[in-house]
Design a protein around this motif. Structure first.
Motif, PDB file in Angstrom:
ATOM      1  N   LEU B 119     -14.173  -1.108  -7.270  1.00  0.00           N
ATOM      2  CA  LEU B 119     -13.764   0.046  -6.567  1.00  0.00           C
ATOM      3  C   LEU B 119     -13.012  -0.314  -5.290  1.00  0.00           C
ATOM      4  O   LEU B 119     -12.239   0.303  -4.903  1.00  0.00           O
ATOM      5  CB  LEU B 119     -14.988   0.968  -6.375  1.00  0.00           C
ATOM      6  N   GLU B 121     -11.358  -2.899  -4.782  1.00  0.00           N
ATOM      7  CA  GLU B 121      -9.999  -3.448  -5.047  1.00  0.00           C
ATOM      8  C   GLU B 121      -9.237  -2.219  -5.490  1.00  0.00           C
ATOM      9  O   GLU B 121      -8.045  -2.111  -4.935  1.00  0.00           O
ATOM     10  CB  GLU B 121     -10.159  -4.307  -6.446  1.00  0.00           C
ATOM     11  N   ALA B 122      -9.709  -1.270  -6.226  1.00  0.00           N
ATOM     12  CA  ALA B 122      -8.953  -0.020  -6.443  1.00  0.00           C
ATOM     13  C   ALA B 122      -8.273   0.618  -5.277  1.00  0.00           C
ATOM     14  O   ALA B 122      -7.237   1.032  -5.297  1.00  0.00           O
ATOM     15  CB  ALA B 122      -9.594   0.820  -7.447  1.00  0.00           C
ATOM     16  N   ALA B 123      -9.195   0.860  -4.279  1.00  0.00           N
ATOM     17  CA  ALA B 123      -8.821   1.439  -3.177  1.00  0.00           C
ATOM     18  C   ALA B 123      -7.851   0.893  -2.221  1.00  0.00           C
ATOM     19  O   ALA B 123      -7.007   1.302  -1.761  1.00  0.00           O
ATOM     20  CB  ALA B 123     -10.357   1.736  -2.185  1.00  0.00           C
ATOM     21  N   ARG B 124      -8.192  -0.729  -2.412  1.00  0.00           N
ATOM     22  CA  ARG B 124      -7.305  -1.419  -1.460  1.00  0.00           C
ATOM     23  C   ARG B 124      -5.899  -1.287  -2.137  1.00  0.00           C
ATOM     24  O   ARG B 124      -4.720  -1.115  -1.390  1.00  0.00           O
ATOM     25  CB  ARG B 124      -7.734  -2.817  -1.580  1.00  0.00           C
ATOM     26  N   ALA B 125      -5.818  -1.205  -3.574  1.00  0.00           N
ATOM     27  CA  ALA B 125      -4.554  -0.953  -4.283  1.00  0.00           C
ATOM     28  C   ALA B 125      -4.044   0.359  -4.195  1.00  0.00           C
ATOM     29  O   ALA B 125      -2.750   0.623  -4.229  1.00  0.00           O
ATOM     30  CB  ALA B 125      -4.846  -1.175  -5.871  1.00  0.00           C
ATOM     31  N   MET B 126      -4.713   1.225  -3.619  1.00  0.00           N
ATOM     32  CA  MET B 126      -4.257   2.551  -3.255  1.00  0.00           C
ATOM     33  C   MET B 126      -3.458   2.601  -1.823  1.00  0.00           C
ATOM     34  O   MET B 126      -3.168   3.444  -1.496  1.00  0.00           O
ATOM     35  CB  MET B 126      -5.168   3.630  -3.406  1.00  0.00           C
ATOM     36  N   GLY B 127      -3.829   1.438  -1.031  1.00  0.00           N
ATOM     37  CA  GLY B 127      -3.209   1.489   0.295  1.00  0.00           C
ATOM     38  C   GLY B 127      -4.389   2.234   1.195  1.00  0.00           C
ATOM     39  O   GLY B 127      -3.946   2.478   2.386  1.00  0.00           O
ATOM     40  N   ALA B 128      -5.606   2.216   0.779  1.00  0.00           N
ATOM     41  CA  ALA B 128      -6.552   2.589   1.683  1.00  0.00           C
ATOM     42  C   ALA B 128      -6.891   1.569   3.034  1.00  0.00           C
ATOM     43  O   ALA B 128      -6.805   0.456   2.650  1.00  0.00           O
ATOM     44  CB  ALA B 128      -8.156   2.500   1.026  1.00  0.00           C
ATOM     45  N   THR B 129      -7.114   2.099   4.188  1.00  0.00           N
ATOM     46  CA  THR B 129      -7.735   1.294   5.045  1.00  0.00           C
ATOM     47  C   THR B 129      -8.897   0.732   5.047  1.00  0.00           C
ATOM     48  O   THR B 129      -9.639   1.598   4.462  1.00  0.00           O
ATOM     49  CB  THR B 129      -7.472   1.871   6.682  1.00  0.00           C
ATOM     50  N   GLN B 132     -11.256   3.746   5.587  1.00  0.00           N
ATOM     51  CA  GLN B 132     -11.120   4.634   4.344  1.00  0.00           C
ATOM     52  C   GLN B 132     -11.922   4.264   3.377  1.00  0.00           C
ATOM     53  O   GLN B 132     -12.702   4.978   2.749  1.00  0.00           O
ATOM     54  CB  GLN B 132      -9.738   4.829   4.040  1.00  0.00           C
ATOM     55  N   VAL B 137     -15.308   5.545  -0.059  1.00  0.00           N
ATOM     56  CA  VAL B 137     -15.736   4.842  -1.604  1.00  0.00           C
ATOM     57  C   VAL B 137     -17.155   4.294  -1.227  1.00  0.00           C
ATOM     58  O   VAL B 137     -17.976   4.728  -1.932  1.00  0.00           O
ATOM     59  CB  VAL B 137     -14.638   3.726  -1.621  1.00  0.00           C
TER      60      VAL B 137
END
Lengths: 359, 221
Positions: B119, B121-129, B132, B137
């Protein structure tokens, strides 16, 4: 696929790997190892490009370089001409919002509803509630799950979860979609429907798709171009159809051997021998493409050699949207029959491979 | 049993609740960010600061391995500095809070670490700081576990609060020792124990119910 020689001018390429290496330094008990070694690869804009390899071949590392989840230790990865490795964190986040990604285990938030999951990348991008609502609803329609918007991921099947993953990846309207073994946790039927969806969004939204997989079925079903990766190196690449029909590298052949129709039935495989004895029949594999795949080949073959033909195994399929057939047949190994058969094959442009002889 | 005694028991119950509520609230408020930090500041994690991580971990361990009754006495100067006194219910809240912080922080750390790495990794891939990722998450996904962590912390606090009688902290534990034990009044002891059991039961079942409501992982279609 072509190797890019100029690093910034990427023309029709959505993604360019230019001499990329990735080496992981030793840490703790794990020794240093090279995940990727001098990889050059171009992903054409609007294409569905597949990278196939066994587990540990470096494909996960490869796809993570595209959105900067990993940084190359040598070489460059260009996304629309932008050197990903050179971006700072803020610029990288900006880039990631224009690159969607889907995962083998879906990576949906269990605490959020279907709607909430698809909305997440938009919240991250700072979009306001109403705009999010307007964006999410059509996406749920697109993936066929509009009626599930208030459900939680635990209430969905694997295929539905991946559809949500796809809707989420499309939420920020990316130009590029990365698929990390997206169908590997799904059963074959669900895999097909998810692949159909990928194909559809590729066609309808003009989205470039880069997918990694260890399944030839996946490559066969959706990709136009493919690269085969082994031990961190690209060993073969080209149009999917060419690579499938004329595999050159041993790894490619090994991966292809898992496809249905590529193996001889057990009973034949046991009895087959390399040299002919009197009265034997020859076993050959015929491969035919395009228009030839649609002609009644067997009945014509029987007519032209005037002898019996046994069909041992066969498959008619589509590779990269082109019809493709593979047939294993047996007929008399005597010079007369063989000679007629060879002439028939030559006239019809069939590729023939002699597999052996059976009594 | 005399009305005076009942009054005493009522007051002691309120004292315990007050100590537990205030120490629990402040302790959780401080323990939460520390726990998040512990879970996210290792090498290669969201806020990589491995040295600070180790230092904080060390302090947390030191506080946790100090027996509570010793902690109460050891920090008396600090308690006096904060509350102006070293005896009474108000003074007891200080060591209770100090003990709660590392206890809760470790539980928070475990809850956050339990969130699927995919999760993040998915958030990082979305461009999350990183922030965030923490708020949208980690905290969201860990909510059931965090609820149980808070429940466990409060239950422990109720136990700890029984020991602060040593510094005149008041509350149920103090009452039980002074009346039930020292004045040999087994009925008082019994009532104190029953009230404590009921308190713990109420807290535990409320926590369990809340955690179940937050947990969306096991719903069937």
């Amino acid at each position: 696929m072509t190797v890019s020689t100029s690093p910034i001018e990427t023309g029709d390429a959505a993604v360019v790997f230019d001499g990329v290496s990735k080496r992981f330094a030793a840490s703790g008990q794990s020794a240093a190892f090279t995940a990727l070694n001098d990889v050059s690869l171009t992903v054409g804009r609007g294409s569905i490009t597949g990278v196939i390899g066994r587990s540990g071949a470096g494909k996960s590392t490869l796809i993570r370089l595209v959105n900067g989840l990993e940084k190359p230790t040598a070489g460059k990865v260009l996304v629309d001409g932008v050197d990903v490795g050179a971006l700072d964190e803020a610029a990288l986040r900006e880039l990631r919002r224009s690159v969607g990604m889907i995962f083998q285990h879906f990576n949906l938030l269990s605490s959020r509803t279907v709607f909430g999951n698809v909305a997440l990348p938009l919240e991250i991008a700072g979009m306001d509630r109403r705009a999010i609502d307007e964006r999410v609803r059509p996406l749920l329609d697109l993936v066929g799950l509009a009626d599930k918007h208030g459900r939680y991921p635990a209430e969905l099947s694997g295929g539905q979860k991946q559809r949500i993953g796809i809707a989420r990846a499309l939420a920020t309207e990316p130009k590029l979609l990365l698929s990390d073994e997206a169908t590997s946790a799904l059963d074959p039927e669900t895999t097909q429907s998810v692949l159909e969806l990928l194909k559809r969004i590729n066609a309808e939204l003009g989205l470039t798709v880069l997918l990694i997989t260890h399944e030839m079925e996946v490559v066969k079903a959706v990709t136009s171009d493919v690269a085969v990766i082994d031990k961190g190196e690209i060993v073969e690449r080209g149009h999917t159809f060419d690579v499938f029909t004329h595999p050159k590298h041993e790894t490619t052949r090994a991966l292809l051997s898992g496809l249905p129709g590529s193996k001889l039935p057990e009973a034949v495989a046991r009895d087959i021998r390399p040299a002919a004895a009197a009265g034997d029949r020859v076993v050959v594999r015929l491969t035919f493409f395009g228009a030839a795949a649609e002609r009644p080949l067997i009945s014509r073959l029987i007519q032209s050699i005037g002898a019996e033909v046994n069909i041992i195994a066969g498959t008619i399929d589509e590779i990269g949207s082109k019809p493709y057939g593979s047939l294993v047949v047996a007929y008399g190994a005597d010079p007369e029959t063989s000679g007629k058969a060879d002439r028939f094959f030559a006239e019809n442009g069939l590729t023939v491979e002699v597999l052996g002889y059976v009594a | 049993m005399s009305p005076d005694l009942l009054m005493l028991i009522g007051k002691a119950t309120l004292d315990t609740l007050r100590m537990v509520a205030i120490a629990g609230f402040i302790g959780a408020l401080i323990g939460l960010p520390i726990g998040i930090f512990l879970a996210t500041s290792g090498r290669g994690e969201l806020f990589p600061a491995p040295n600070v991580n180790r230092a904080v971990g060390l302090i947390v361990n030191a506080t946790r391995s100090t027996p509570f009754i010793i902690l109460v006495v050891a920090i008396i100067p600090f308690t006096r500095l904060v509350t102006g006194t070293s005896i009474g219910t108000k003074a007891a809240i200080v060591p209770l809070t100090i003990a709660t912080i590392p206890f809760f922080a470790r539980l928070v750390e475990a809850a956050i670490r339990d969130v699927d790495r995919g999760l993040i990794e998915a958030a990082r891939a979305m461009g999350a700081t990183p922030m965030q990722i923490v708020f949208k998450v980690l905290l969201a996904e860990a909510r059931p576990a965090l609820t149980l962590a808070l429940t466990m912390t409060i239950v422990s606090l109720i136990g700890y609060s029984a020991m602060v009688g040593a510094v005149g902290g008041g509350g149920l534990g103090d009452l039980g020792i002074r009346y039930g034990y020292q004045r040999f009044m087994p009925d008082v002891m019994l009532i104190v124990v029953i009230v404590l059991i009921v308190l713990v039961q109420l807290v535990q079942s409320a926590g369990d119910r809340l955690a179940r409501r937050f947990d969306k992982r096991s719903r069937k279609t």
